[in-house]
Design an enzyme around this catalytic site. Structure first.
Site, PDB file in Angstrom:
ATOM      1  N   ASP A  77       0.842  -1.197   0.000  1.00  0.00           N
ATOM      2  CA  ASP A  77       0.000   0.000   0.000  1.00  0.00           C
ATOM      3  C   ASP A  77       0.880   1.251   0.000  1.00  0.00           C
ATOM      4  O   ASP A  77       2.019   1.222   0.488  1.00  0.00           O
ATOM      5  CB  ASP A  77      -0.900  -0.010   1.242  1.00  0.00           C
ATOM      6  CG  ASP A  77      -2.205   0.743   1.029  1.00  0.00           C
ATOM      7  OD1 ASP A  77      -2.290   1.520   0.059  1.00  0.00           O
ATOM      8  OD2 ASP A  77      -3.118   0.561   1.841  1.00  0.00           O
ATOM      9  N   GLY A 100      -4.778   8.029   3.418  1.00  0.00           N
ATOM     10  CA  GLY A 100      -6.151   8.505   3.246  1.00  0.00           C
ATOM     11  C   GLY A 100      -6.284   9.593   2.201  1.00  0.00           C
ATOM     12  O   GLY A 100      -7.359  10.160   2.034  1.00  0.00           O
ATOM     13  N   GLU A 155      -8.129   0.229   4.071  1.00  0.00           N
ATOM     14  CA  GLU A 155      -6.677  -0.011   4.003  1.00  0.00           C
ATOM     15  C   GLU A 155      -6.144  -0.440   5.373  1.00  0.00           C
ATOM     16  O   GLU A 155      -5.331  -1.373   5.473  1.00  0.00           O
ATOM     17  CB  GLU A 155      -5.953   1.254   3.546  1.00  0.00           C
ATOM     18  CG  GLU A 155      -6.224   1.612   2.097  1.00  0.00           C
ATOM     19  CD  GLU A 155      -5.601   2.937   1.684  1.00  0.00           C
ATOM     20  OE1 GLU A 155      -5.179   3.045   0.532  1.00  0.00           O
ATOM     21  OE2 GLU A 155      -5.536   3.864   2.503  1.00  0.00           O
TER      22      GLU A 155
HETATM   23  C1  5RP Z   1      -5.381   6.186  -0.299  1.00  0.00           C
HETATM   24  C2  5RP Z   1      -4.013   6.200   0.254  1.00  0.00           C
HETATM   25  C3  5RP Z   1      -2.891   6.154  -0.720  1.00  0.00           C
HETATM   26  O1  5RP Z   1      -2.143   5.001  -0.482  1.00  0.00           O
HETATM   27  C4  5RP Z   1      -2.048   7.379  -0.554  1.00  0.00           C
HETATM   28  O2  5RP Z   1      -2.877   8.515  -0.776  1.00  0.00           O
HETATM   29  C5  5RP Z   1      -0.856   7.411  -1.521  1.00  0.00           C
HETATM   30  O3  5RP Z   1      -1.310   7.533  -2.834  1.00  0.00           O
HETATM   31  P1  5RP Z   1      -0.321   7.702  -4.064  1.00  0.00           P
HETATM   32  O4  5RP Z   1       0.450   6.423  -4.187  1.00  0.00           O
HETATM   33  O5  5RP Z   1      -1.242   7.964  -5.233  1.00  0.00           O
HETATM   34  O6  5RP Z   1       0.588   8.874  -3.793  1.00  0.00           O
HETATM   35  O7  5RP Z   1      -3.780   6.245   1.438  1.00  0.00           O
HETATM   36  O8  5RP Z   1      -6.342   6.354   0.707  1.00  0.00           O
END
Ligand code: 5RP
Length: 234
Positions: free
Chosen positions: A87, A101, A109
């Site tokens: 994630d 978030g 998540e």
């Molecule tokens: C979604 C999240 C994402 O993992 C976080 O915003 C990172 O996103 P990105 O990889 O597009 O920068 O927490 O709720």
């Protein structure tokens, strides 16, 4: 997104996807970095390099990407463990505490990432921070009827909450769970991430906040020098 940021996200997504082994149950996170990890897991499955992988999605976005890239999905009702979760994050401190978030998906998540035997965070180097809350507002998912008292309670804790509004949609962002998102500014950042995570979740009407204290096992960081991307582990 600049080309350098895209390259970092791609390479860190690839590095995480390469840790997935045959037979694994994999938590599939949300966001643009995890999207690359999902793509590369799908490509490894398609080429036969790995087999029998099942994904547990953390959002509607993850469901759609997993389907697009041919990763079979399974629900939490059907498994007794998750081997690895991959994630992204919006901010990462030196103790591997996270703010998540940015995509309003932090509730699902946190459920999936916390259950995994190994939780791998994938970020570009721009997400690193000496103190959480100094670079990114803290998302808090709130049940709609409680939004006004929750805002009042957050102000009493020293935060400045703002209702997240939709882009190309009139009105507020509605999460995959049908709730609203407050983005909270803390002027001096967050001194005690684990404490604030619990305190916020104790406010009636708060479903979940975006602090992930002591959950990450490994943080993979994409960096770029010239036109070369490298990945290091924190
Ligand atoms: C979604 C999240 C994402 O993992 C976080 O915003 C990172 O996103 P990105 O990889 O597009 O920068 O927490 O709720």
């Amino acid at each position: 997104m600049t080309d350098a940021v895209k390259l970092m996200k791609q390479e860190v997504g690839r590095a995480a996807a390469n840790q997935v082994q045959s037979g694994s149950i994999v938590g599939l996170g949300t966001g643009s970095t995890t999207a690359y990890a999902i793509q590369f897991i799908g490509e490894r499955l398609k080429s036969g390099e790995i087999k029998d992988v099942k994904g547990i999605p953390t959002s509607f976005q993850a469901i759609v990407l997993a389907r697009d890239f041919g990763i079979p999905l399974i629900s939490l009702d059907e498994v007794d463990h998750i081997d690895v979760a991959i994630d992204g994050a919006d901010e990462v401190d030196p103790q591997k505490n996270l703010i998540k978030g940015g995509g309003a998906a932090h509730t699902q998540e946190k459920i999936v990432d916390s259950l995994a035997s190994k939780f791998i965070v994938v970020v570009d180097s721009g997400k690193l921070s000496s103190k959480l809350g100094t670079q990114f507002l803290l998302p808090v998912e709130v049940i709609p009827m409680a939004v006004t008292p929750v805002m009042r309670a957050i102000k009493a804790l020293g935060g400045q909450p703002e209702l997240r509004m939709g882009v190309k949609k009139a009105g507020p962002v509605v999460s995959d769970n049908g709730n609203l998102i407050l983005d909270v500014k803390f002027d001096q950042g967050i001194d005690d991430p684990a404490g604030l995570e619990k305190t916020l979740n104790n406010i009636p009407g708060v479903l979940e906040n975006g602090i992930f204290a002591n959950v990450a096992d490994e943080v993979l960081i994409g960096e770029v020098k010239g036109d070369q991307a490298t990945v290091r582990s924190m």
